[in-house]
Scaffold this motif. Structure first.
Motif, mmCIF file in Angstrom:
data_model
loop_
_atom_site.group_PDB
_atom_site.id
_atom_site.type_symbol
_atom_site.label_atom_id
_atom_site.label_comp_id
_atom_site.label_asym_id
_atom_site.label_seq_id
_atom_site.Cartn_x
_atom_site.Cartn_y
_atom_site.Cartn_z
ATOM 1 N N PHE A 64 0.764 4.414 -2.427
ATOM 2 C CA PHE A 64 1.960 4.730 -3.200
ATOM 3 C C PHE A 64 1.529 5.164 -4.590
ATOM 4 C CE2 PHE A 64 1.002 0.300 -3.902
ATOM 5 C CZ PHE A 64 1.182 0.118 -5.259
ATOM 6 N N ARG A 65 2.454 5.797 -5.302
ATOM 7 C CA ARG A 65 2.168 6.297 -6.644
ATOM 8 C C ARG A 65 2.388 5.198 -7.674
ATOM 9 N NH1 ARG A 65 4.632 11.949 -8.931
ATOM 10 N NH2 ARG A 65 4.410 11.590 -11.162
ATOM 11 N N PRO A 66 1.381 4.889 -8.487
ATOM 12 C CA PRO A 66 1.528 3.792 -9.452
ATOM 13 C C PRO A 66 2.525 4.134 -10.551
ATOM 14 C CG PRO A 66 -0.781 4.423 -9.149
ATOM 15 C CD PRO A 66 0.053 5.487 -8.535
ATOM 16 N N THR A 67 3.056 3.104 -11.163
ATOM 17 C CA THR A 67 3.887 3.288 -12.346
ATOM 18 C C THR A 67 2.990 3.496 -13.563
ATOM 19 O OG1 THR A 67 3.957 0.918 -12.797
ATOM 20 C CG2 THR A 67 5.667 1.814 -11.346
ATOM 21 N N THR A 68 3.612 3.793 -14.690
ATOM 22 C CA THR A 68 2.831 4.037 -15.900
ATOM 23 C C THR A 68 2.047 2.802 -16.323
ATOM 24 O OG1 THR A 68 4.491 5.639 -16.619
ATOM 25 C CG2 THR A 68 2.963 4.830 -18.283
ATOM 26 N N SER A 69 2.684 1.642 -16.285
ATOM 27 C CA SER A 69 1.995 0.414 -16.691
ATOM 28 C C SER A 69 0.870 0.064 -15.723
ATOM 29 C CB SER A 69 2.997 -0.736 -16.781
ATOM 30 O OG SER A 69 3.659 -0.922 -15.537
ATOM 31 N N GLU A 70 1.080 0.279 -14.422
ATOM 32 C CA GLU A 70 0.012 0.018 -13.449
ATOM 33 C C GLU A 70 -1.157 0.966 -13.666
ATOM 34 O OE1 GLU A 70 2.711 -1.587 -9.679
ATOM 35 O OE2 GLU A 70 2.144 0.525 -9.837
ATOM 36 N N TRP A 71 -0.839 2.218 -13.940
ATOM 37 C CA TRP A 71 -1.900 3.195 -14.188
ATOM 38 C C TRP A 71 -2.674 2.838 -15.456
ATOM 39 C CZ3 TRP A 71 -0.038 8.173 -11.594
ATOM 40 C CH2 TRP A 71 -1.123 8.847 -11.014
ATOM 41 N N ALA A 72 -1.972 2.345 -16.472
ATOM 42 C CA ALA A 72 -2.638 1.969 -17.720
ATOM 43 C C ALA A 72 -3.622 0.827 -17.494
ATOM 44 C CB ALA A 72 -1.597 1.582 -18.766
ATOM 45 N N SER A 73 -3.249 -0.141 -16.664
ATOM 46 C CA SER A 73 -4.169 -1.248 -16.378
ATOM 47 C C SER A 73 -5.387 -0.776 -15.600
ATOM 48 C CB SER A 73 -3.433 -2.342 -15.600
ATOM 49 O OG SER A 73 -2.985 -1.853 -14.341
ATOM 50 N N LEU A 74 -5.218 0.240 -14.746
ATOM 51 C CA LEU A 74 -6.356 0.786 -14.010
ATOM 52 C C LEU A 74 -7.278 1.603 -14.911
ATOM 53 C CD1 LEU A 74 -4.534 2.001 -10.752
ATOM 54 C CD2 LEU A 74 -6.016 0.004 -10.978
ATOM 55 N N LEU A 75 -6.708 2.258 -15.913
ATOM 56 C CA LEU A 75 -7.491 3.140 -16.774
ATOM 57 C C LEU A 75 -8.200 2.400 -17.899
ATOM 58 C CD1 LEU A 75 -5.111 6.219 -17.082
ATOM 59 C CD2 LEU A 75 -7.330 6.152 -15.956
#
Length: 424
Positions: A64-75
């Motif tokens: 699934f496509r991550p949300t902005t906050s989820e993507w920020a934690s991955l980055l």
């Protein structure tokens, strides 16, 4: 051209950024990521692109496509590794230029800006379109960017520094297409008893096959007889701790997948047809401008003979098919130009040019919003009046903005009493 980072609390300012240190430039492709400092002639590091910076792989892995906050934690760990391991500079003194592929989700750009501000404390971030930077590497701001990448080819016209996104064409032709054709040829050779067994072909991993494409394959001239080619190259296979001998004929025929349109994913299109379709989709007054500066970059730009073959294929296809008759008068002006650097680093080099001089005409910088405490201190003076600041994101002419600001101040103080008291 720049995205505003709302998650990071950023605000955009147009024009050059008053910094003393050159920018850090990040160019993340589907396969490789290039990062370095703008004052240097080439990237400091070229590494495999992290999954967090490749939306296609990330969605395939997570489902699934991550949300902005989820993507920020991955980055966050990705930014930490990139800036503090591969670049190793004082990030608080260096802004960051990100080469934007124009197809990144908005959530990814927001999350990346957030990670750069929060993890590395960079002073500013600029998202600049990658096709524009590719064309700018030749010294011009108008041209046709042909990115022959890992999974696909993107052809984007750029007119006076503005990428014409609506005219961009994308085809599933890239390094994976050539690698798939090479595997087919190896499988056919094993069934014909060509000295290669089925076990050898099965033991070759996709990574080893892509390495062979990048280091061994080449593009033969149009109409060349590949069956008459002699000689071979060796392909190391880690699983069997042996080597597979690949004939020069296979290496040349694998590259034909870029031009014959016989790949299932290509849907009958070739590199030449994608370039011509893009030119045909441009307005008639734009075509003569972009056709004079065609820049080829991407994962496969290092294939020997690619540029000359693409030039010949475009001219031949334009003359043979009536669908491109409107482009025939422009063929004398068609030119494939080399950037002022290694072609594989053209986009990064364009970003380095922007980050090295500020490039007020190209970049819009996003800077972190001051905290509430800092804003309260800055907004309060001895007279209790808020400090007026210009909205640089809404103007390009600095002098006109200053005049408008002065007129607004005079309107607030028509008698000039404030100026008189200041002079005294």
């Amino acid at each position: 051209m720049a995205r505003r980072s709302t998650l990071a609390g950023g605000r955009s300012i147009a024009g050059s950024l008053a910094v003393h240190q050159p920018a850090i430039v990040i160019d993340a492709g589907a396969a490789l990521l290039r990062i370095g400092v703008a004052s240097e002639p080439r990237p400091r590091a070229v590494i495999p692109t992290p999954v967090a910076l490749d939306p296609v792989r990330l969605v395939a892995v997570r489902g699934f496509r991550p949300t902005t906050s989820e993507w920020a934690s991955l980055l966050a760990p990705v930014v930490d590794e990139l800036l503090f391991r591969h670049v190793v500079v004082k990030t608080k003194e260096h802004p960051v230029v990100v080469c934007d592929s124009l197809l990144w989700p908005h959530e990814l750009c927001e999350a990346l800006a957030h990670a750069l501000f929060e993890v590395a404390s960079v002073p500013a971030v600029a998202f600049v379109p990658a096709p524009l930077l590719c064309v700018a590497a030749t010294g011009f701001l108008t041209g046709l960017a042909v990115d022959v990448g890992f999974r696909e080819t993107r052809v984007t016209p750029v007119a006076e520094q503005y990428p014409l996104v609506g005219r961009m064409r994308i085809a599933a032709i890239g390094a994976t297409t050539v690698a798939a054709r090479l595997r087919e040829l190896l499988g056919a050779a094993s069934s014909d008893g060509g000295g290669i067994t089925d076990a050898d072909v099965a033991a070759i991993t996709d990574a080893e096959l892509h390495d062979a494409v990048a280091t061994l394959c080449f593009v033969a001239p149009r109409g060349a007889d590949t069956t008459a080619m002699t000689g071979s190259a060796t392909l190391d296979v880690a699983a069997t701790r042996g080597v597979v001998r690949v004939s020069r004929r296979m290496l040349a025929e694998a590259s034909e997948a870029l031009f014959d349109g016989e790949s299932d994913a290509a849907d009958g299109r070739s590199l030449a047809s994608v370039v011509l379709d893009t030119l045909l989709g441009c307005d008639v007054d734009v075509r003569p401008l972009v056709i004079r500066n065609i820049v080829v970059t991407g994962s496969l730009v290092g294939l020997p003979g690619l540029g000359a073959r693409l030039d010949m294929e475009v001219r031949t296809l334009c003359r043979e098919q009536d669908a491109y008759a409107a482009l025939r008068p422009l063929l004398p002006d068609l030119a494939l130009n080399a950037p002022a650097c290694e072609p594989w680093a053209a986009t990064w080099f364009g970003g380095a040019a922007v980050g090295g001089c500020g490039a007020a005409c190209i970049a819009k910088w996003t800077i972190p919003q001051p905290s509430d405490e800092d804003a309260a201190v800055a907004g309060s003076g001895s007279t209790g009046e808020a400090v007026r600041s210009l909205d640089w994101s809404a103007v390009r002419d600095v002098e006109a903005a200053q005049e408008a600001d002065g007129a607004a101040r005079n309107a607030d103080d028509p008698t000039g009493a404030r100026a008189a008291s200041f002079a005294s």
